[in-house]
Design an enzyme around this catalytic site. Structure first.
Site, PDB file in Angstrom:
ATOM      1  N   GLY A 150      46.790  46.017  32.054  1.00  0.00           N
ATOM      2  CA  GLY A 150      48.061  45.286  32.182  1.00  0.00           C
ATOM      3  C   GLY A 150      47.940  44.018  32.995  1.00  0.00           C
ATOM      4  N   ARG A 243      50.605  28.766  32.362  1.00  0.00           N
ATOM      5  CA  ARG A 243      49.871  28.677  31.098  1.00  0.00           C
ATOM      6  C   ARG A 243      50.725  29.160  29.931  1.00  0.00           C
ATOM      7  NH1 ARG A 243      45.267  33.480  31.823  1.00  0.00           N
ATOM      8  NH2 ARG A 243      46.718  35.200  31.643  1.00  0.00           N
ATOM      9  N   ARG A 250      47.344  41.327  23.169  1.00  0.00           N
ATOM     10  CA  ARG A 250      45.901  41.510  23.038  1.00  0.00           C
ATOM     11  C   ARG A 250      45.623  42.725  22.164  1.00  0.00           C
ATOM     12  NH1 ARG A 250      44.683  39.503  28.354  1.00  0.00           N
ATOM     13  NH2 ARG A 250      46.501  38.262  28.837  1.00  0.00           N
ATOM     14  N   ASP A 324      40.815  43.843  26.030  1.00  0.00           N
ATOM     15  CA  ASP A 324      42.048  43.389  26.671  1.00  0.00           C
ATOM     16  C   ASP A 324      42.036  41.871  26.866  1.00  0.00           C
ATOM     17  OD1 ASP A 324      39.960  44.423  28.503  1.00  0.00           O
ATOM     18  OD2 ASP A 324      41.131  43.330  29.972  1.00  0.00           O
TER      19      ASP A 324
HETATM   20  C1  LIG Z   1      39.351  40.385  31.302  1.00  0.00           C
HETATM   21  O1  LIG Z   1      39.626  41.703  31.357  1.00  0.00           O
HETATM   22  C2  LIG Z   1      39.278  42.332  32.559  1.00  0.00           C
HETATM   23  C3  LIG Z   1      39.555  43.739  32.368  1.00  0.00           C
HETATM   24  O2  LIG Z   1      38.846  44.165  31.266  1.00  0.00           O
HETATM   25  C4  LIG Z   1      40.061  41.774  33.678  1.00  0.00           C
HETATM   26  O3  LIG Z   1      39.692  42.402  34.895  1.00  0.00           O
HETATM   27  C5  LIG Z   1      39.753  40.331  33.767  1.00  0.00           C
HETATM   28  O4  LIG Z   1      40.573  39.747  34.722  1.00  0.00           O
HETATM   29  C6  LIG Z   1      39.944  39.641  32.447  1.00  0.00           C
HETATM   30  N1  LIG Z   1      39.289  38.416  32.516  1.00  0.00           N
HETATM   31  C7  LIG Z   1      39.915  37.355  32.886  1.00  0.00           C
HETATM   32  C8  LIG Z   1      39.075  36.169  32.979  1.00  0.00           C
HETATM   33  O5  LIG Z   1      41.098  37.332  33.108  1.00  0.00           O
END
Ligand SMILES: *[C@@H]1O[C@H](CO)[C@@H](O)[C@H](O)[C@H]1NC(C)=O
Ligand SMILES: *[C@@H]1O[C@H](CO)[C@@H](O)[C@H](O)[C@H]1NC(C)=O
Ligand SMILES: *[C@@H]1O[C@H](CO)[C@@H](O)[C@H](O)[C@H]1NC(C)=O
Ligand SMILES: *[C@@H]1O[C@H](CO)[C@@H](O)[C@H](O)[C@H]1NC(C)=O
Length: 584
Positions: A150, A243, A250, A324
């Site tokens: 989330g 943004r 997702r 995600d």
């Molecule tokens: C991508 O997803 C991870 C969890 O899978 C999250 O911790 C991370 O913040 C996300 N990456 C970015 C760059 O937001």
């Protein structure tokens, strides 16, 4: 540990305050008010509001309104107010195009508006019809199901329908804790926020589907981050990026509903997504949801293939391709430890902690496939008809072909070939060049750019223009001559295959011009971002951020200030040792 406890409450930076800094310019509005005229079609921020009909409100919202970390069921969103900074917010940068073209706002007015600064920093007042929602989703991280994730530090502040009929959802990233924050403090640091702000706009200018960034605000509120996970946490400035995306849903949005057997909500969410973003599919399969979902899946497969082909064509490595972080609309989202490749290396890994290199550059296409398999598994229970299951299966099987097609198309454009002629030959040409580039450690961006700034006859006679610094390496490779012969013949064939009119007008000049229109001279190299970050953090000077913003908006155009800054030159010595941090 004592230090870490501090950031859980709040603390202000004691070391380098942005505001008390000598170079900090209280009013950066002069940067955005250079043209004194009001942008046509825009409104002043005080008259602006979010739309009062967000489709998201059709989805269930958590009845619990208290903001504490917990497991949440049967809803898509939790209501949560952004947390304002304790210290005064400072505007770092605005994106003119985004404000004007997507939000109908006048950038100069926004630069001066207290109310805009309040919105962009998570403060009060907010414009009418603000939503303040944190989204519940799950996801597969590095191949494993991670359960509930989330929006842990993002709040969707509102939806906006612009005068052109474009629909945008506005999020604040770094605006404090939400029920999904897990162990995090809900904040983002200036360093990673500058990177996201610049990268998303740069990617847009490169023609890659992406979320956009409207503004970047920082403050003297501090967060503790162990930048390289090496036991040396330090205080950093926090920041908020405003943004935008047409949707922030997702793959993980749907996955968590499947996992928790919330099939009614899964259906409802899918219906919303298809109705809103794929209306043609709804038209086509009005009364047959099963077919609609299958067609939706086939569409996502295509679009994901296209997005990743575009990443590969500009040397972009996302860094965290978890489900995600993969948009249902196939937009590039969640810029974290991403990197634009410099020296061509298929094993390039921007996340220095990703020791296994799971998300390395050359794996991205197959990671995309893996994520689509997860989506497929999620949709299966709702796709009840055999025929529709076959459609999904075929769609998935076609992913590799869709990717190859898109990638080869982009690469032949980059090489100045008009249309993919003989596919096998084009493939040989591209693979051959990439192999040479890998062997001689050629810079990815500048190889293509220099090829577009040099005539083939000069290449054949080894007479390179004086400013080239990558081509000389390629020329030294034993396979170069053979490659060049093939290239020459394909370039000529493209010219002669076309209509007579084209043949007559074909010239090297036109090949070069075409190529210069698709091969950027400037990308956001780590050292460039790093320079902007250092200047902002250490001196409160945002001028490098602004310069990069200007330059990267027109990456194909030779620009004086970019040349002076060395953005197309060999990276400086100090840049060789740079590491990208993962913490943000
Ligand atoms: C991508 O997803 C991870 C969890 O899978 C999250 O911790 C991370 O913040 C996300 N990456 C970015 C760059 O937001
Ligand atoms: C979610 O909704 C379902 C169906 O209405 C219900 O059976 C279930 O108990 C709910 N779960 C929770 C945790 O509230
Ligand atoms: C996917 O792309 C291919 C090639 O462009 C096209 O033929 C096919 O119809 C597309 N499929 C969907 C479902 O959009
Ligand atoms: C980088 O990779 C490591 C190791 O796989 C992972 O634990 C970490 O979450 C990644 N960083 C980010 C920002 O996802």
């Amino acid at each position: 540990m004592l230090l870490l406890a501090c950031c859980l409450t709040h603390c202000q930076l004691t070391t380098t305050s942005i505001r008390s800094n000598s170079k900090f310019k209280e009013n950066i509005h002069h940067v955005y008010c250079a043209k004194p005229t009001v942008a046509p079609g825009t409104v002043p921020f005080r008259d602006w509001s979010f739309s009062n009909k967000s489709p998201l409100l059709e989805l269930p919202i958590d009845p619990e309104e208290k903001n504490y970390v917990r497991r949440i069921h049967n809803v898509s969103f939790s209501r949560v107010m952004p947390t304002p900074f304790h210290s005064l917010p400072v505007l770092v940068a605005l994106s003119r195009d985004v404000l004007q073209d997507l939000l109908d706002l006048d950038p100069c007015d926004c630069a001066q508006s207290r109310a805009f600064l309040a919105l962009a920093s998570g403060g009060q007042p907010q414009p009418p019809n603000s939503l303040n929602l944190a989204h519940r989703y799950g996801g597969h991280q590095f191949g494993h199901w991670a359960g509930q994730l989330g929006d842990g530090r993002a709040v969707l502040v509102g939806s906006y329908l612009n005068r052109m009929g474009g629909y945008w959802e506005a999020q604040l990233k770094g605006s404090g804790k939400t029920p999904y924050s897990r162990d995090g403090d809900g904040r983002a640091v200036l360093r990673s926020s500058i990177r996201e702000f610049l990268a998303s706009e740069a990617m847009h200018a490169l023609g890659v589907p992406t979320s956009r960034a409207a503004s970047l605000v920082t403050s003297d509120d501090a967060a503790w981050r162990d930048q390289f996970y090496d036991g040396h946490p330090r205080q950093e400035h926090t920041a908020v990026v405003l943004r935008l995306a047409p949707s922030w849903f997702r793959i993980g949005t749907l996955e968590i509903l499947h996992r928790n057997k919330e099939f009614e909500l899964l259906r409802q969410t899918l219906d919303l997504v298809t109705q809103h973003y794929y209306p043609d599919l709804v038209q086509l399969h009005m009364n047959t949801p099963s077919s609609r979902y299958a067609a939706f899946f086939a569409r996502v497969v295509n679009e994901t293939a296209e997005m990743i082909a575009r990443w590969q064509s500009v040397g972009f490595t996302h860094g965290v391709c978890n489900t995600d972080n993969f948009s249902l609309l196939s937009l590039t989202i969640d810029y974290g430890p991403f990197g634009f490749m410099e020296t061509y290396d298929p094993d390039f890994v921007p996340n220095t902690s990703d020791d296994e290199g799971m998300y390395r550059f050359q794996y991205q296409p197959s990671v995309g496939h893996h994520n689509l398999v997860k989506l497929w598994e999620t949709l299966k229970p709702l796709v009840t008809e055999r025929r529709d299951r076959d459609t999904m299966h075929e769609g998935l099987m076609l992913y590799a072909a869709a990717f190859n097609n898109a990638f080869l198309g982009l690469m032949s454009e980059k090489l100045g070939l008009e249309g993919v002629g003989d596919e096998e030959e084009t493939e040989m040409l591209v693979a051959g060049l990439l192999q040479i580039m890998e062997d001689v450690e050629a810079d990815f961006t500048m190889t293509f750019r220099e090829l577009s700034e040099t005539t083939v006859s000069d290449l054949v006679t080894d007479t390179l223009p004086g400013h080239t610094w990558v081509l000389p390496r390629l020329l030294a490779h034993s396979a170069w001559r053979g490659w060049l012969r093939l290239y020459h013949s394909l370039a000529l064939r493209c010219a002669t295959d076309s209509s007579m009119e084209r043949v007559a007008s074909y010239s090297e000049g036109m090949r070069m011009e075409r190529m210069q229109g698709v091969n950027p001279r400037y990308v956001l190299r780590n050292w460039m971002a790093e320079e902007a970050i250092r200047r902002a953090e250490d001196e409160g000077d945002f001028s490098v951020v602004h310069r990069l913003q200007r330059v990267l908006q027109n990456p194909y155009l030779v620009q004086h200030e970019a040349e002076v800054a060395g953005y197309a030159h060999q990276p400086p010595q100090w840049a060789q040792k740079l590491r990208v941090s993962c913490s943000s």
